[in-house]
Design a protein around this motif. Structure first.
Motif, mmCIF file in Angstrom:
data_model
loop_
_atom_site.group_PDB
_atom_site.id
_atom_site.type_symbol
_atom_site.label_atom_id
_atom_site.label_comp_id
_atom_site.label_asym_id
_atom_site.label_seq_id
_atom_site.Cartn_x
_atom_site.Cartn_y
_atom_site.Cartn_z
ATOM 1 N N CYS A 105 0.857 -1.108 -0.082
ATOM 2 C CA CYS A 105 -0.172 -0.016 -0.030
ATOM 3 C C CYS A 105 0.992 1.204 -0.140
ATOM 4 O O CYS A 105 0.715 2.512 0.696
ATOM 5 C CB CYS A 105 -1.080 -0.022 1.183
ATOM 6 S SG CYS A 105 -1.678 -1.457 1.589
ATOM 7 N N GLY A 230 -0.218 1.372 7.898
ATOM 8 C CA GLY A 230 -1.238 2.274 7.321
ATOM 9 C C GLY A 230 -1.046 3.278 8.321
ATOM 10 O O GLY A 230 -1.600 4.394 7.835
ATOM 11 N N ALA A 234 -0.612 7.326 7.311
ATOM 12 C CA ALA A 234 -1.504 8.139 7.448
ATOM 13 C C ALA A 234 -1.341 9.461 7.992
ATOM 14 O O ALA A 234 -1.860 10.661 7.845
ATOM 15 C CB ALA A 234 -2.788 7.560 8.202
ATOM 16 N N GLY A 287 -5.099 0.368 10.621
ATOM 17 C CA GLY A 287 -3.993 0.310 9.760
ATOM 18 C C GLY A 287 -3.083 -0.951 9.621
ATOM 19 O O GLY A 287 -1.867 -0.766 9.129
ATOM 20 N N ASP A 319 -9.837 0.718 8.750
ATOM 21 C CA ASP A 319 -9.166 0.617 7.253
ATOM 22 C C ASP A 319 -9.812 1.415 6.223
ATOM 23 O O ASP A 319 -11.098 1.520 6.451
ATOM 24 C CB ASP A 319 -8.884 -0.824 7.092
ATOM 25 C CG ASP A 319 -7.556 -1.072 6.224
ATOM 26 O OD1 ASP A 319 -6.813 -1.659 6.510
ATOM 27 O OD2 ASP A 319 -8.005 -0.577 5.044
ATOM 28 N N SER A 321 -9.821 0.469 3.286
ATOM 29 C CA SER A 321 -10.563 -0.338 2.410
ATOM 30 C C SER A 321 -11.641 -1.187 2.727
ATOM 31 O O SER A 321 -11.331 -1.785 3.625
ATOM 32 C CB SER A 321 -9.432 -1.445 1.922
ATOM 33 O OG SER A 321 -10.085 -2.635 1.251
ATOM 34 N N GLY A 337 -12.637 4.300 6.579
ATOM 35 C CA GLY A 337 -12.314 5.518 6.304
ATOM 36 C C GLY A 337 -11.003 5.821 6.344
ATOM 37 O O GLY A 337 -10.192 4.913 6.766
ATOM 38 N N ASP A 338 -10.353 6.976 6.169
ATOM 39 C CA ASP A 338 -9.257 7.341 6.466
ATOM 40 C C ASP A 338 -8.999 7.323 7.998
ATOM 41 O O ASP A 338 -9.756 7.777 8.875
ATOM 42 C CB ASP A 338 -8.758 8.502 5.898
ATOM 43 C CG ASP A 338 -9.358 9.835 6.584
ATOM 44 O OD1 ASP A 338 -10.616 10.201 6.317
ATOM 45 O OD2 ASP A 338 -8.583 10.256 7.297
ATOM 46 N N ILE A 339 -7.669 7.216 8.477
ATOM 47 C CA ILE A 339 -7.419 6.771 9.749
ATOM 48 C C ILE A 339 -7.444 7.964 10.386
ATOM 49 O O ILE A 339 -7.938 7.937 11.668
ATOM 50 C CB ILE A 339 -5.875 6.141 9.776
ATOM 51 C CG1 ILE A 339 -6.010 4.713 9.480
ATOM 52 C CG2 ILE A 339 -5.424 6.446 11.376
ATOM 53 C CD1 ILE A 339 -4.638 4.068 9.013
HETATM 54 P P1 ADP Z 1 1.336 -3.982 8.775
HETATM 55 O O1 ADP Z 1 2.287 -4.751 7.698
HETATM 56 O O2 ADP Z 1 2.081 -2.770 9.319
HETATM 57 O O3 ADP Z 1 0.528 -4.637 9.653
HETATM 58 P P2 ADP Z 1 -0.290 -3.552 6.623
HETATM 59 O O4 ADP Z 1 0.454 -3.126 5.281
HETATM 60 O O5 ADP Z 1 -0.857 -5.130 6.583
HETATM 61 O O6 ADP Z 1 0.293 -3.028 7.786
HETATM 62 O O7 ADP Z 1 -1.851 -2.849 6.568
HETATM 63 C C1 ADP Z 1 -2.023 -1.271 6.165
HETATM 64 C C2 ADP Z 1 -3.305 -1.100 6.250
HETATM 65 O O8 ADP Z 1 -3.401 0.180 6.193
HETATM 66 C C3 ADP Z 1 -3.929 -1.396 4.556
HETATM 67 O O9 ADP Z 1 -4.992 -2.426 4.957
HETATM 68 C C4 ADP Z 1 -4.255 -0.248 4.086
HETATM 69 O O10 ADP Z 1 -5.790 -0.289 3.467
HETATM 70 C C5 ADP Z 1 -4.482 0.702 5.213
HETATM 71 N N1 ADP Z 1 -4.291 2.044 5.053
HETATM 72 C C6 ADP Z 1 -3.414 2.636 4.288
HETATM 73 N N2 ADP Z 1 -3.551 3.747 4.319
HETATM 74 C C7 ADP Z 1 -4.695 4.259 5.123
HETATM 75 C C8 ADP Z 1 -5.214 5.345 5.286
HETATM 76 N N3 ADP Z 1 -4.836 6.701 5.155
HETATM 77 N N4 ADP Z 1 -6.363 5.318 6.166
HETATM 78 C C9 ADP Z 1 -6.865 4.159 6.447
HETATM 79 N N5 ADP Z 1 -6.330 3.018 6.209
HETATM 80 C C10 ADP Z 1 -5.040 3.031 5.533
#
Ligand code: ADP
Length: 580
Positions: A105, A230, A234, A287, A319, A321, A337-339
């Protein structure tokens, strides 16, 4: 970023511009000022003209490293990192980084020159002919091709939006060779450009979703917050800190979320990880995905009876997504939503009457944590000869503590696992590592980008095997005179260096390297500082000097060749690992 005037070709009789200048103008108009890449046909002139227009063009020795640099620049800045490559082989070299960016991501745009469609589609055998768009599609979040100069503005705008909006990811932009010299009326060209408005729109969570999450959190007896990369991406640092401190809930940072709050924070439960995961009753993921890095949210790690059985936890997942929830186990309260917006909404519901988690839980976490920290302190205090991972990393831990703004890049197997658990981070987005795939080869690309983007000193802790994947970029570090200190934890091989060929034949065992390799001379070859270090004192002196001088430095930290386990901490994933 102010208005960007279209660059009118210098030798033009009438005010015309061309594809080269339009690509540059479109990027600059959107605040993109750096390109990571590797010049060659058909994009050589694009790199020259970009530099002439005032962009920073960082040229690498292999496209994969340029791609990794672009991806991590995207993670650090929330702007898509740009990687520019030549066609077919150069494009393919960039693809690993593109796929890795999508998996992690990270917003990046791989821009590759390509052959003309007419020839590619009829497979007529052009120079470096390949159907790049089709190949990139499954590995990217989105892929676009621009055939006409007047569409460059739209192509770049779409690529930017796709990379940074929603869940960020890698985007491929295909630019055929003939696009670049296409001339176009300068006034029409200027009108065709798009400055993207609100490229990553906030996404406000639904009130009822926030309410559902709050109810669960309020009823928890043993709550836990899990921060993923994530959350780091953010840049909602203050809200996240507030949420954690106001609720008094213990938290666990995933690897690249370390430092969002200092790892020394009293609520940090990293040192009690194997206790809090199975014991928690409500887990709030911010995230972070419940993928393999979190044992898919089930099994013994989470207190299940077998590897397939779910634990007793209830999950809240914040998250961006909407498809992420229920990937592995039931998510009881998804908050989409966004974090920044989600955490703020949850915070608003916390209020002054919030009741802290039961003391029983907090005490149990603290007790386990203190016991493990004491054990770790004992191990770190030992000073074996030769050095081992612990005695070398005790030095790195002190150096980062004294320089909390330095960025730590980290890859390897044991070199990764030990660094992650020994070296505390104090500030957000300062730890950059192998990410979701555990991919080797990110080291020097990440180090270059981290230094270019932040201007801060960078410390790259590398396994000797991991370093080999991108080692030639030490020339890049020297060429751009970047404040990067590479430390190779050198135990002569993959995992460890003491294996023998069982046949007694001439060839070495497949996992070992040349004994006593002098990696530091590689840095000296290009004018940087090379240091051979066999003790923690020598390592400390060299690292302190590197931070002070800001000169590209490579420290060959020689450690016990018997130190390390096969596959590091993921031995369980290796079907035939020898457990030593
Ligand atoms: P980690 O490996 O540190 O556990 P991941 O890469 O598995 O983290 O997860 C990151 C998550 O954060 C993803 O599911 C992505 O959709 C989410 N994400 C990324 N940017 C944002 C944001 N701005 N707001 C909300 N969720 C986000």
């Amino acid at each position: 970023m102010g208005t960007v005037e279209p660059q009118v070709a210098a030798d033009a009789q009438t005010p015309v511009t061309d594809g080269f200048h339009l690509v540059i103008d479109a990027l600059r108009l959107n605040g993109i000022d750096t390109i990571f890449g590797l010049p060659g046909i058909p994009i050589t002139d694009l790199t020259r003209k970009a530099q002439a227009a005032g962009m920073r063009v960082i040229s690498f020795r292999h496209e994969q490293n340029a791609g990794n640099a672009a991806a991590i620049a995207g993670f650090m800045t929330q702007k898509p990192g740009i990687c520019l490559t030549v066609s077919a082989p150069g494009f393919l070299n960039g693809l690993t980084a593109l796929a890795n960016a999508t998996t992690n991501c990270f917003p990046m745009i791989l821009i590759s020159g390509s052959s003309e469609r007419e020839i590619v589609d009829l497979q007529q055998g052009d120079y470096e002919e390949m159907d790049q768009l089709a190949i990139a599609k499954p590995l990217a979040k989105a892929a676009f091709r621009v055939l006409h100069a007047e569409d460059i503005g739209v192509g770049v705008a779409r690529a930017i939006r796709a990379a940074v909006s929603g869940r960020p990811g890698g985007v491929y932009l295909d630019l055929p060779a003939r696009l670049f010299p296409q001339s176009i009326d300068a006034a029409a060209a200027a009108k065709s450009l798009i400055k993207v408005v609100d490229p990553a729109p906030r996404q406000i969570p639904a009130g009822e979703a926030v309410q559902r999450a709050l109810e669960l959190l309020k009823g928890a007896r043993r709550p836990l917050i899990l921060l993923g990369k994530g959350a780091a991406y953010a840049q909602a640092d203050a809200q996240i800190r507030d949420l954690i401190e106001k609720t008094a809930i213990p938290y666990l940072p995933m690897s690249m979320a370390k430092g969002l709050l200092p790892d020394t924070h009293p609520q940090c439960a990293s040192a009690a990880r194997s206790f809090v995961l199975p014991e928690a009753d409500v887990v709030m993921l911010i995230g972070a995905r419940l993928n393999w890095l979190l044992s898919h949210g089930k099994g013994k790690t989470w207190g299940g009876q077998s590897q397939k059985e779910w634990g007793a936890q209830k999950f809240i997942q914040i998250d961006i997504s909407p498809q992420e929830a229920d990937s592995n186990v039931r998510i009881d309260a998804p908050v989409v939503g966004d974090i920044g917006s989600c955490v703020s909404a949850v915070l608003a519901g916390i209020g002054p009457n919030w009741v802290k988690p039961p003391a029983e839980w907090l005490d149990a976490v603290a007790e386990r944590k203190n016991k493990n920290l004491a054990k770790m302190a004992e191990t770190l205090a030992r000073n074996p000869v030769p050095m081992n991972f612990h005695s070398a990393l005790a030095v790195v831990r002190d150096i980062i503590k004294a320089n909390p703004d330095a960025i730590l890049v980290n890859e390897g197997a044991n070199a990764l696992d030990f660094t992650r658990s020994i070296v505390d981070m104090y500030r957000p987005r300062k730890r950059l590592d192998v990410g979701t795939w555990g991919v080797m080869g990110i080291g020097m690309g990440f180090a270059v980008a981290a230094a270019v983007v932040s201007g801060q000193p960078v410390i790259a802790i590398e396994g000797d095997s991991a370093f080999g994947f991108s080692g030639m970029e030490v020339e890049t570090l020297c060429r751009y005179d970047l404040p990067v200190c590479v430390v190779i934890l050198n135990n002569n091989g993959v995992y460890r260096g003491d294996e023998r060929n069982p046949t007694g034949g001439r060839d070495p065992a497949p996992l070992v390297f040349v004994k006593d390799a002098r990696y530091e001379k590689l840095m000296e070859a290009f004018g940087g500082v090379g240091v051979y270090a066999t003790s923690p004192a020598e390592l400390r002196k060299a690292m302190e000097q590197a931070i002070l001088s800001r000169k590209p430095t490579l420290i060959n930290a020689v450690i016990d060749e018997g130190a390390g386990t096969e596959s590091g901490r993921i031995t369980a994933l290796n079907p035939t690992a020898k457990k030593k």
